[in-house]
Design a protein around this motif. Structure first.
Motif, PDB file in Angstrom:
ATOM      1  N   UNK A  47     -36.212  25.470  26.003  1.00  0.00           N
ATOM      2  CA  UNK A  47     -34.920  25.913  26.517  1.00  0.00           C
ATOM      3  C   UNK A  47     -35.007  27.348  27.006  1.00  0.00           C
ATOM      4  N   UNK A  48     -34.486  27.573  28.214  1.00  0.00           N
ATOM      5  CA  UNK A  48     -34.625  28.897  28.835  1.00  0.00           C
ATOM      6  C   UNK A  48     -33.795  29.948  28.099  1.00  0.00           C
ATOM      7  N   UNK A  49     -32.563  29.617  27.775  1.00  0.00           N
ATOM      8  CA  UNK A  49     -31.729  30.587  27.055  1.00  0.00           C
ATOM      9  C   UNK A  49     -32.332  30.902  25.694  1.00  0.00           C
ATOM     10  N   UNK A  53     -25.921  28.455  29.957  1.00  0.00           N
ATOM     11  CA  UNK A  53     -26.184  27.131  29.383  1.00  0.00           C
ATOM     12  C   UNK A  53     -27.683  26.972  29.169  1.00  0.00           C
ATOM     13  N   UNK A  54     -28.059  26.489  27.995  1.00  0.00           N
ATOM     14  CA  UNK A  54     -29.482  26.313  27.702  1.00  0.00           C
ATOM     15  C   UNK A  54     -30.021  25.115  28.485  1.00  0.00           C
ATOM     16  N   UNK A  55     -30.979  25.358  29.354  1.00  0.00           N
ATOM     17  CA  UNK A  55     -31.569  24.304  30.171  1.00  0.00           C
ATOM     18  C   UNK A  55     -33.070  24.249  29.926  1.00  0.00           C
ATOM     19  N   UNK A  56     -33.654  23.103  30.195  1.00  0.00           N
ATOM     20  CA  UNK A  56     -35.100  22.942  30.058  1.00  0.00           C
ATOM     21  C   UNK A  56     -35.584  21.979  31.111  1.00  0.00           C
ATOM     22  N   UNK A  57     -36.887  21.938  31.320  1.00  0.00           N
ATOM     23  CA  UNK A  57     -37.490  21.013  32.270  1.00  0.00           C
ATOM     24  C   UNK A  57     -37.739  19.692  31.565  1.00  0.00           C
ATOM     25  N   UNK A  93     -35.845  32.199  35.898  1.00  0.00           N
ATOM     26  CA  UNK A  93     -35.611  30.760  35.708  1.00  0.00           C
ATOM     27  C   UNK A  93     -34.182  30.474  35.291  1.00  0.00           C
ATOM     28  N   UNK A  94     -33.591  31.351  34.487  1.00  0.00           N
ATOM     29  CA  UNK A  94     -32.194  31.181  34.077  1.00  0.00           C
ATOM     30  C   UNK A  94     -31.278  31.172  35.295  1.00  0.00           C
ATOM     31  N   UNK A  95     -31.534  32.084  36.222  1.00  0.00           N
ATOM     32  CA  UNK A  95     -30.694  32.192  37.414  1.00  0.00           C
ATOM     33  C   UNK A  95     -30.903  30.994  38.342  1.00  0.00           C
ATOM     34  N   UNK A  96     -32.147  30.603  38.559  1.00  0.00           N
ATOM     35  CA  UNK A  96     -32.397  29.469  39.451  1.00  0.00           C
ATOM     36  C   UNK A  96     -31.852  28.172  38.868  1.00  0.00           C
ATOM     37  N   UNK A  97     -31.817  28.055  37.533  1.00  0.00           N
ATOM     38  CA  UNK A  97     -31.252  26.851  36.916  1.00  0.00           C
ATOM     39  C   UNK A  97     -29.728  26.852  37.000  1.00  0.00           C
TER      40      UNK A  97
END
Length: 259
Positions: A85-87, A198-202, A133-137
């Motif tokens: 998770x990015x966050x 928001x916590x995002x992941x690949x 990555x947080x911004x692009x997501x």
């Protein structure tokens, strides 16, 4: 003002919502503090040398020790963000960066400070790639380029401010103040991340990190830097220098074998 101008102005004001601006601010502040800290240290070296009663030349590893861990672990930091998770990962990085900044500020000798800077480089490696990555997501439309550009602009501002902040604070306040300045920056950035991101992941990233590869790259980069630093003393054609320089192949092989 015509109707078209009013509509254009209205669209401009709605380009980023309050939450969007908070996400950009969190990422920008994260980039700013890492870059500012990195470039602040060079002008702090004479003050640190005076405090520890040691030659400035003996403190070069305050810079050199930070760079291998930062450079070698940035790829691992990006991978960790995709998996966990990015966050989550950038908050880990910001928290670690703040804690180690306090440890470095409390340093009583150069060895303590050098070890602290090496660990700080590892924490910093979790910030720059993940901030972008947080911004692009978050931005999946045509606003993405403008948002990323803003974050990178703050990175450049941190680079420019670093020497000024390091020199001014070290000379007129203290070397500890330069390091402690990181703490409120990290706290604000982490709060904004937790509050608005928001916590995002690949989802296709799979599991696991290539920790042996990261260690190999860090060891190879360290060996190269030792060769450059000590080559004049050892002799550029000496076995020790050539052995360190051969580590370039370790770094290349590790990169080629990565995921």
């Amino acid at each position: 003002m015509g109707v078209d101008e009013v509509a254009t102005g209205s669209r401009g004001r709605r380009l980023f919502s309050g939450r969007d601006r908070a996400v950009i601010a969190a990422a920008s502040l994260s980039m700013l503090l890492v870059q500012m800290d990195w470039f602040a240290l060079n002008l702090m070296l004479p003050t640190i040398a005076r405090d520890f009663s040691t030659p400035t030349t003996d403190l070069q590893w305050l810079v050199s020790g930070y760079m291998p861990t930062l450079g070698a672990l940035m790829i691992t930091g990006g991978r960790a963000a995709d998996v966990h998770g990015r966050r989550t990962v950038i908050v880990w990085g910001l928290t670690g960066f703040a804690l180690v900044s306090m440890v470095c500020a409390a340093a009583q000798n150069e060895l303590w400070l050098v070890v602290g800077r090496v660990v700080q480089g590892a924490a910093a490696a979790l910030v720059p790639p993940v901030a972008v990555a947080v911004v692009t997501a978050h931005f999946r439309d045509d606003r993405q380029g403008r948002a990323v550009g803003t974050v990178l602009a703050f990175s450049a501002i941190g680079t420019a401010l670093g020497p000024f902040v390091g020199g001014a604070f070290a000379e007129h306040v203290s070397r500890r103040a330069v390091l402690l300045l990181n703490v409120p920056f990290c706290a604000v950035a982490a709060f904004l991340m937790l509050r608005f991101v928001t916590d995002t992941r690949d989802q296709e990233a799979g599991q696991g990190l290539d920790l042996p590869g990261a260690v190999t790259v860090a060891a190879g980069l360290t060996a190269i830097m030792i060769a450059v630093d000590q080559g004049g003393r050892w002799g550029w054609a000496s076995p020790a220098t050539l052995g360190c320089r051969s580590s370039r192949s370790w770094v290349s092989d590790s990169g080629a074998a990565g995921p």
